[in-house]
Motif scaffolding. Structure first.
Motif, mmCIF file in Angstrom:
data_model
loop_
_atom_site.group_PDB
_atom_site.id
_atom_site.type_symbol
_atom_site.label_atom_id
_atom_site.label_comp_id
_atom_site.label_asym_id
_atom_site.label_seq_id
_atom_site.Cartn_x
_atom_site.Cartn_y
_atom_site.Cartn_z
ATOM 1 N N LEU A 101 141.843 65.442 16.140
ATOM 2 C CA LEU A 101 142.894 65.896 17.045
ATOM 3 C C LEU A 101 142.501 67.191 17.753
ATOM 4 C CD1 LEU A 101 146.059 65.165 14.862
ATOM 5 C CD2 LEU A 101 145.320 63.933 16.918
ATOM 6 N N ALA A 102 141.623 67.948 17.114
ATOM 7 C CA ALA A 102 141.151 69.191 17.722
ATOM 8 C C ALA A 102 140.090 68.934 18.782
ATOM 9 C CB ALA A 102 140.592 70.119 16.653
ATOM 10 N N GLY A 103 139.471 67.746 18.743
ATOM 11 C CA GLY A 103 138.476 67.418 19.762
ATOM 12 C C GLY A 103 137.100 67.078 19.249
ATOM 13 N N TRP A 104 136.921 67.098 17.906
ATOM 14 C CA TRP A 104 135.620 66.782 17.315
ATOM 15 C C TRP A 104 135.742 65.493 16.503
ATOM 16 C CZ3 TRP A 104 137.334 72.049 16.571
ATOM 17 C CH2 TRP A 104 136.709 72.969 17.433
ATOM 18 N N ASP A 105 135.199 64.405 17.034
ATOM 19 C CA ASP A 105 135.406 63.088 16.444
ATOM 20 C C ASP A 105 134.351 62.665 15.427
ATOM 21 O OD1 ASP A 105 137.764 62.422 17.894
ATOM 22 O OD2 ASP A 105 136.527 62.018 19.657
ATOM 23 N N ASP A 155 143.616 70.443 19.739
ATOM 24 C CA ASP A 155 142.946 70.798 20.997
ATOM 25 C C ASP A 155 142.168 72.115 20.915
ATOM 26 O OD1 ASP A 155 143.904 68.495 22.212
ATOM 27 O OD2 ASP A 155 145.695 69.493 22.999
ATOM 28 N N ALA A 156 141.744 72.469 19.712
ATOM 29 C CA ALA A 156 141.003 73.724 19.544
ATOM 30 C C ALA A 156 139.679 73.711 20.305
ATOM 31 C CB ALA A 156 140.753 73.996 18.067
ATOM 32 N N ARG A 157 139.049 72.545 20.386
ATOM 33 C CA ARG A 157 137.753 72.485 21.076
ATOM 34 C C ARG A 157 137.890 72.906 22.539
ATOM 35 N NH1 ARG A 157 133.464 67.401 21.566
ATOM 36 N NH2 ARG A 157 132.218 68.324 23.251
ATOM 37 N N ALA A 158 138.832 72.316 23.250
ATOM 38 C CA ALA A 158 139.012 72.660 24.668
ATOM 39 C C ALA A 158 139.348 74.136 24.828
ATOM 40 C CB ALA A 158 140.111 71.791 25.279
ATOM 41 N N TYR A 159 140.188 74.639 23.938
ATOM 42 C CA TYR A 159 140.554 76.053 23.990
ATOM 43 C C TYR A 159 139.325 76.934 23.813
ATOM 44 C CZ TYR A 159 142.286 80.562 22.330
ATOM 45 O OH TYR A 159 142.504 81.905 22.161
ATOM 46 N N LEU A 160 138.490 76.610 22.824
ATOM 47 C CA LEU A 160 137.320 77.430 22.545
ATOM 48 C C LEU A 160 136.294 77.354 23.662
ATOM 49 C CD1 LEU A 160 136.960 76.592 18.757
ATOM 50 C CD2 LEU A 160 137.517 78.842 19.724
ATOM 51 N N PRO A 211 149.735 75.036 14.560
ATOM 52 C CA PRO A 211 148.832 73.939 14.920
ATOM 53 C C PRO A 211 148.861 73.583 16.402
ATOM 54 C CG PRO A 211 150.742 73.120 13.711
ATOM 55 C CD PRO A 211 150.779 74.608 13.620
ATOM 56 N N GLU A 212 149.858 74.079 17.140
ATOM 57 C CA GLU A 212 149.959 73.798 18.567
ATOM 58 C C GLU A 212 149.562 74.995 19.427
ATOM 59 O OE1 GLU A 212 150.612 70.833 19.796
ATOM 60 O OE2 GLU A 212 150.851 69.983 17.786
ATOM 61 N N PHE A 213 148.981 76.026 18.823
ATOM 62 C CA PHE A 213 148.669 77.244 19.572
ATOM 63 C C PHE A 213 147.813 76.991 20.820
ATOM 64 C CE2 PHE A 213 145.501 80.503 20.529
ATOM 65 C CZ PHE A 213 146.326 81.554 20.921
ATOM 66 N N PRO A 214 146.714 76.225 20.720
ATOM 67 C CA PRO A 214 145.897 76.036 21.936
ATOM 68 C C PRO A 214 146.676 75.421 23.084
ATOM 69 C CG PRO A 214 144.671 75.390 19.984
ATOM 70 C CD PRO A 214 146.084 75.610 19.542
#
Length: 245
Positions: free
Chosen positions: A31-35, A98-103, A227-230
């Motif tokens: 869900l953060a972007g790393w599959d 969505d941490a990946r996109a944010y980072l 968990p929704e911060f980004p």
């Protein structure tokens, strides 16, 4: 400053647990972007269908926390020597959606970076501060739950003689102390050690058979995990740009 089309090398260390957390961790990473993280598994880790869905490296003998982590990071680099970022995650943690996109839009916080910790223990938390905070704890650093190294940083870290010698004559026979080793490496080389505020990762595990006394307590605990911060941050950024005359 971010770059286009980030190339990530992502690893997850896992060990046997009375209450397994690996599946929740991997769902969170997705869900953060790393599959497709690579799993670095100690013996007798869960061999359920989870392992058939991910690349994995199964240890034939128990290595311990630091050796499994260091060997995993080394393998990530050797498999992907030109990656933009190297993320080492522990199997008892959740990361914000969505941490990946944010980072990719916020890294790196400095021209030279030792490490970025997505996990922020309460000791390092500053109310009303958002973003990356540089700390300088050295051996007293806390929080090896989720570390990100840059490409130059990972090469410098893995080849550091003091880091390498930790396994030979470090405390506890060199099988523990990931965060102190990373913190002291940053301090010795005058490279910044960053945490993100608020924490982008929450610790959900209690103990493992590899490190029975583990667990985050007191000032080690992360607070204000959203968990929704980004997503919220992105919404605020878009609104701010729209409102700019």
């Amino acid at each position: 400053m971010g770059v286009l089309e980030w190339n990530w090398a992502v690893g997850v260390t896992t060990a046997p647990r009375k209450s397994p957390t690996l599946e929740s961790c991997l769902q969170s990473l997705s869900l953060a972007g790393w599959d497709s993280p690579r799993l670095f598994a100690e013996p007798f880790s869960s061999k359920s269908k989870i392992f058939s869905n991910y690349p994995f490296s199964m240890r034939s003998t128990t290595l311990g926390v630091f050796p499994n982590w260091y060997l995993g990071l080394t393998e990530l680099y050797l498999r992907m020597p030109h990656a933009d970022a190297y993320l080492m995650f522990q199997d008892d943690a959740l990361v914000a959606r969505d941490a990946r996109a944010y980072l990719e839009n916020t890294l790196w916080p400095a021209a030279e970076v030792g490490v970025v910790s997505l996990y922020c223990p309460s000791r390092e938390h500053v109310r009303d501060l958002t973003g990356f905070r540089e700390i300088n704890r050295g051996w007293a650093a806390w929080g090896a739950v989720a570390y990100i190294f840059s490409n130059p940083g990972v090469r410098q870290f893995l080849s550091d003689p003091v880091v390498l010698n930790h396994r030979h004559h470090g405390p506890s026979s060199g099988v523990r102390n990931i965060d102190p080793v990373v913190g002291s490496w940053c301090q010795r080389n005058q490279l910044p050690y960053f945490v993100h505020i608020p924490t982008l990762v929450q610790h959900i595990g209690a103990t493992s058979t590899i490190k029975p006394a583990s667990g985050l307590k007191g000032n080690r605990v992360a607070i204000d995990f959203d968990p929704e911060f980004p997503r919220k941050h992105q919404s605020l950024s878009v609104q701010s740009e729209t409102d700019t005359p």
